[in-house]
Design a protein around this motif. Structure first.
Motif, PDB file in Angstrom:
ATOM      1  N   PRO A  51      60.509   8.419 -12.485  1.00 38.26           N
ATOM      2  CA  PRO A  51      59.830   8.800 -13.731  1.00 38.26           C
ATOM      3  C   PRO A  51      58.857   7.728 -14.216  1.00 38.26           C
ATOM      4  CG  PRO A  51      62.188   9.195 -13.900  1.00 38.26           C
ATOM      5  CD  PRO A  51      61.977   8.404 -12.651  1.00 38.26           C
ATOM      6  N   ALA A  52      59.222   6.453 -14.014  1.00 38.43           N
ATOM      7  CA  ALA A  52      58.353   5.359 -14.459  1.00 38.43           C
ATOM      8  C   ALA A  52      57.025   5.392 -13.726  1.00 38.43           C
ATOM      9  CB  ALA A  52      59.051   4.012 -14.241  1.00 38.43           C
ATOM     10  N   SER A  53      57.051   5.778 -12.462  1.00 34.85           N
ATOM     11  CA  SER A  53      55.822   5.864 -11.675  1.00 34.85           C
ATOM     12  C   SER A  53      54.887   6.920 -12.247  1.00 34.85           C
ATOM     13  CB  SER A  53      56.171   6.202 -10.222  1.00 34.85           C
ATOM     14  OG  SER A  53      55.011   6.505  -9.473  1.00 34.85           O
ATOM     15  N   VAL A  54      55.450   8.085 -12.566  1.00 37.93           N
ATOM     16  CA  VAL A  54      54.639   9.164 -13.119  1.00 37.93           C
ATOM     17  C   VAL A  54      54.079   8.773 -14.480  1.00 37.93           C
ATOM     18  CG1 VAL A  54      54.637  11.588 -13.862  1.00 37.93           C
ATOM     19  CG2 VAL A  54      55.985  10.893 -11.872  1.00 37.93           C
ATOM     20  N   ALA A  55      54.913   8.154 -15.310  1.00 36.44           N
ATOM     21  CA  ALA A  55      54.467   7.728 -16.637  1.00 36.44           C
ATOM     22  C   ALA A  55      53.319   6.731 -16.527  1.00 36.44           C
ATOM     23  CB  ALA A  55      55.639   7.121 -17.409  1.00 36.44           C
ATOM     24  N   PHE A  56      53.461   5.764 -15.612  1.00 38.33           N
ATOM     25  CA  PHE A  56      52.418   4.766 -15.397  1.00 38.33           C
ATOM     26  C   PHE A  56      51.104   5.443 -14.984  1.00 38.33           C
ATOM     27  CE2 PHE A  56      49.965   1.744 -12.969  1.00 38.33           C
ATOM     28  CZ  PHE A  56      50.142   0.523 -13.614  1.00 38.33           C
ATOM     29  N   ASP A  57      51.194   6.367 -14.021  1.00 38.31           N
ATOM     30  CA  ASP A  57      49.987   7.046 -13.538  1.00 38.31           C
ATOM     31  C   ASP A  57      49.321   7.877 -14.628  1.00 38.31           C
ATOM     32  OD1 ASP A  57      50.012   5.976 -11.039  1.00 38.31           O
ATOM     33  OD2 ASP A  57      50.928   7.701 -10.046  1.00 38.31           O
ATOM     34  N   ALA A  58      50.138   8.481 -15.488  1.00 35.67           N
ATOM     35  CA  ALA A  58      49.576   9.282 -16.576  1.00 35.67           C
ATOM     36  C   ALA A  58      48.758   8.409 -17.527  1.00 35.67           C
ATOM     37  CB  ALA A  58      50.696   9.990 -17.335  1.00 35.67           C
ATOM     38  N   VAL A  59      49.309   7.252 -17.870  1.00 37.79           N
ATOM     39  CA  VAL A  59      48.596   6.331 -18.755  1.00 37.79           C
ATOM     40  C   VAL A  59      47.337   5.799 -18.066  1.00 37.79           C
ATOM     41  CG1 VAL A  59      48.739   4.134 -19.990  1.00 37.79           C
ATOM     42  CG2 VAL A  59      50.688   5.703 -20.008  1.00 37.79           C
ATOM     43  N   GLU A  60      47.479   5.469 -16.796  1.00 37.88           N
ATOM     44  CA  GLU A  60      46.331   4.972 -16.037  1.00 37.88           C
ATOM     45  C   GLU A  60      45.207   6.008 -16.004  1.00 37.88           C
ATOM     46  OE1 GLU A  60      46.041   2.467 -11.997  1.00 37.88           O
ATOM     47  OE2 GLU A  60      46.738   4.529 -11.694  1.00 37.88           O
ATOM     48  N   LYS A  61      45.559   7.268 -15.776  1.00 37.67           N
ATOM     49  CA  LYS A  61      44.551   8.334 -15.725  1.00 37.67           C
ATOM     50  C   LYS A  61      43.915   8.546 -17.101  1.00 37.67           C
ATOM     51  CE  LYS A  61      43.000  10.202 -13.120  1.00 37.67           C
ATOM     52  NZ  LYS A  61      41.627  10.132 -12.513  1.00 37.67           N
ATOM     53  N   ALA A  62      44.711   8.456 -18.164  1.00 41.16           N
ATOM     54  CA  ALA A  62      44.177   8.614 -19.515  1.00 41.16           C
ATOM     55  C   ALA A  62      43.164   7.518 -19.828  1.00 41.16           C
ATOM     56  CB  ALA A  62      45.312   8.599 -20.535  1.00 41.16           C
ATOM     57  N   ILE A  63      43.462   6.303 -19.385  1.00 36.82           N
ATOM     58  CA  ILE A  63      42.523   5.194 -19.591  1.00 36.82           C
ATOM     59  C   ILE A  63      41.241   5.445 -18.803  1.00 36.82           C
ATOM     60  CG2 ILE A  63      42.133   2.738 -19.143  1.00 36.82           C
ATOM     61  CD1 ILE A  63      45.135   2.308 -19.664  1.00 36.82           C
ATOM     62  N   GLU A  64      41.388   5.904 -17.568  1.00 37.11           N
ATOM     63  CA  GLU A  64      40.232   6.148 -16.714  1.00 37.11           C
ATOM     64  C   GLU A  64      39.322   7.235 -17.284  1.00 37.11           C
ATOM     65  OE1 GLU A  64      39.456   7.999 -12.286  1.00 37.11           O
ATOM     66  OE2 GLU A  64      41.271   6.818 -12.632  1.00 37.11           O
ATOM     67  N   LEU A  65      39.936   8.280 -17.839  1.00 38.00           N
ATOM     68  CA  LEU A  65      39.150   9.393 -18.388  1.00 38.00           C
ATOM     69  C   LEU A  65      38.758   9.179 -19.850  1.00 38.00           C
ATOM     70  CD1 LEU A  65      40.973  12.519 -16.876  1.00 38.00           C
ATOM     71  CD2 LEU A  65      38.950  11.324 -16.035  1.00 38.00           C
ATOM     72  N   GLU A  66      39.190   8.036 -20.418  1.00 39.42           N
ATOM     73  CA  GLU A  66      38.887   7.700 -21.815  1.00 39.42           C
ATOM     74  C   GLU A  66      39.401   8.790 -22.762  1.00 39.42           C
ATOM     75  OE1 GLU A  66      34.703   6.903 -22.063  1.00 39.42           O
ATOM     76  OE2 GLU A  66      34.846   5.046 -20.927  1.00 39.42           O
ATOM     77  N   SER A  67      40.615   9.232 -22.508  1.00 40.48           N
ATOM     78  CA  SER A  67      41.245  10.246 -23.361  1.00 40.48           C
ATOM     79  C   SER A  67      41.655   9.632 -24.695  1.00 40.48           C
ATOM     80  CB  SER A  67      42.465  10.842 -22.658  1.00 40.48           C
ATOM     81  OG  SER A  67      42.118  11.402 -21.413  1.00 40.48           O
ATOM     82  N   ASP A  68      41.886  10.497 -25.673  1.00 42.07           N
ATOM     83  CA  ASP A  68      42.334  10.026 -26.989  1.00 42.07           C
ATOM     84  C   ASP A  68      43.836   9.756 -26.998  1.00 42.07           C
ATOM     85  OD1 ASP A  68      39.766  10.305 -28.217  1.00 42.07           O
ATOM     86  OD2 ASP A  68      40.089  12.468 -28.278  1.00 42.07           O
TER      87      ASP A  68
END
Length: 395
Positions: free
Chosen positions: A262-279
């Protein structure tokens, strides 16, 4: 001669086939974005250095956004268009509708309590009944005794039996108990980076559904949202979350493998949000039974791994209001593990009693920030102290 020509032809044909195969392999279109990444077999997510760019991994972005929306991880082709996306209901209109439902489902305060307080003579027996009524509303022992003592003093001093005046006194004291001083706003306004919201709770309280409904609230406020499906142990949890997101054009980062870290998925989600400049990025977690120490440790690990990439701004604990006082022990354990910042109270209808709001806040010192009163997709709204109390007292 003919044999040598034939052999030469065969060799040339084999070479051509080999070259053609090599061309096809090299020229095959790759799935958009970064290749799928996995933890090394001997490495744990907690071993990652802060901001490590190549670890952890193994998550896939499942997106159902309209065409033209950027998404550059492994993707499943979106089937929806702008015309098919749902338009979530505005939070302001939800409050009025939810208040109407609360009026119908909670009549302990509006009928039983007001009837007792409006009697011509309020003796010790009546005060005992008032106390029992408040306890049956899940108000909790300490808040109940505090409210009864305050009301007793005010009724004695003012000597008023007018129902409207008694109702006004009760309203004033209930508002004090629910505590309007709490900051109930979600911390999702962080310029320059995505706000990270971690959603936790035991099995069966509706965490995944709550994340989906909260995504609709965010979309209604014109926020760009990404969901992280870190509940990798429950079958179809990621699919359920993806479905919620797809209805309003919100992408979901999930793992291709059930039971993934689960930690891997959570990390990737945050990483993708940063990359896409999500709110906002919201991470759904697996249900944790508070008496399972290893599972609680896993939840703490998810939070620590996320913090290697970004600060966690909100930890929302989802509680089922129908569990009453039993939900308090859950809340206490979760708050010790992940520092809960807000409560989402679901199913605050039917057999639930509104007093649980006061009891939870008193014990944890954490505000109820959102309430749910139904199964509809927009049956979740920001908590408002005065509207909540008015709904409890409305006949």
């Amino acid at each position: 001669m003919e044999t040598s020509v034939f052999i030469t032809f065969i060799v040339l044909a084999a070479v051509l086939v080999g070259l053609l195969g090599l061309f096809l392999v090299k020229g095959r279109p790759l799935t958009a974005g970064k290749p799928r990444r996995e933890f090394p077999a001997d490495r744990d997510a907690d071993d990652l250095p802060p901001g490590a760019p190549d670890e952890p991994g193994g998550a896939t972005l499942v997106t159902d956004r309209p065409e033209g929306t950027p998404a550059d991880l492994d993707t499943q082709a979106p089937d929806v268009t702008v015309d098919t996306l749902e338009k979530p209901e505005a939070p302001e209109t939800r409050l009025a509708r939810l208040r109407a439902r609360l009026v119908k489902s909670n009549n302990i305060f509006s009928k039983s309590l007001l009837a007792l307080l409006s009697r011509d003579e309020i003796d010790d027996d009546v005060w005992d009944e008032i106390e029992e009524t408040l306890l049956s509303a899940d108000l909790g022992a300490e808040p109940t005794f505090e409210l009864v003592e305050t009301l007793r003093q005010r009724v004695t001093v003012e000597g008023s039996k007018d129902p409207e005046r008694v109702k006004a006194m009760l309203r004033e004291e209930l508002i004090k108990l629910v505590d309007p001083a709490f900051d109930r706003s979600l911390n999702v306004k962080n310029p320059g980076r995505p706000s990270v919201v971690l959603v936790v709770g035991v099995n069966g309280v509706g965490k995944t559904t709550t994340v989906g409904k909260l995504a609709r609230v965010m979309v209604a406020e014109d926020k760009d949202v990404i969901l992280g499906a870190a509940d990798t142990f429950r079958a179809a949890a990621a699919e359920q979350l993806t479905t919620w997101g797809s209805r309003v054009g919100v992408p979901t980062v999930s793992s291709e493998k059930e039971g993934a870290d689960p930690a891997s998925v959570a990390f990737d989600a945050v990483e993708k949000a940063i990359e896409l400049e999500s709110d906002v990025v919201m991470v759904d977690t697996a249900g944790r039974l508070q008496n399972k120490a290893n599972l609680m440790d896993q939840l703490g690990k998810v939070k620590r791994v996320i913090e290697k990439k970004s600060q966690v701004d909100e930890v929302l604990l989802v509680l089922d209001a129908t569990t009453g006082q039993n939900g308090l022990s859950q809340a206490k354990v979760f708050s010790e593990v992940v520092n809960v910042t807000g409560i989402v109270l679901t199913k605050l209808d039917g057999t639930a009693r509104g007093g649980i709001v006061v009891a939870i806040q008193k014990q944890l010192g954490v505000p109820v920030k959102l309430i749910g009163l139904g199964e509809g997709p927009d049956d979740l709204a920001p908590f408002d102290t005065e509207q909540f109390v008015d709904a409890l007292l409305e006949e």
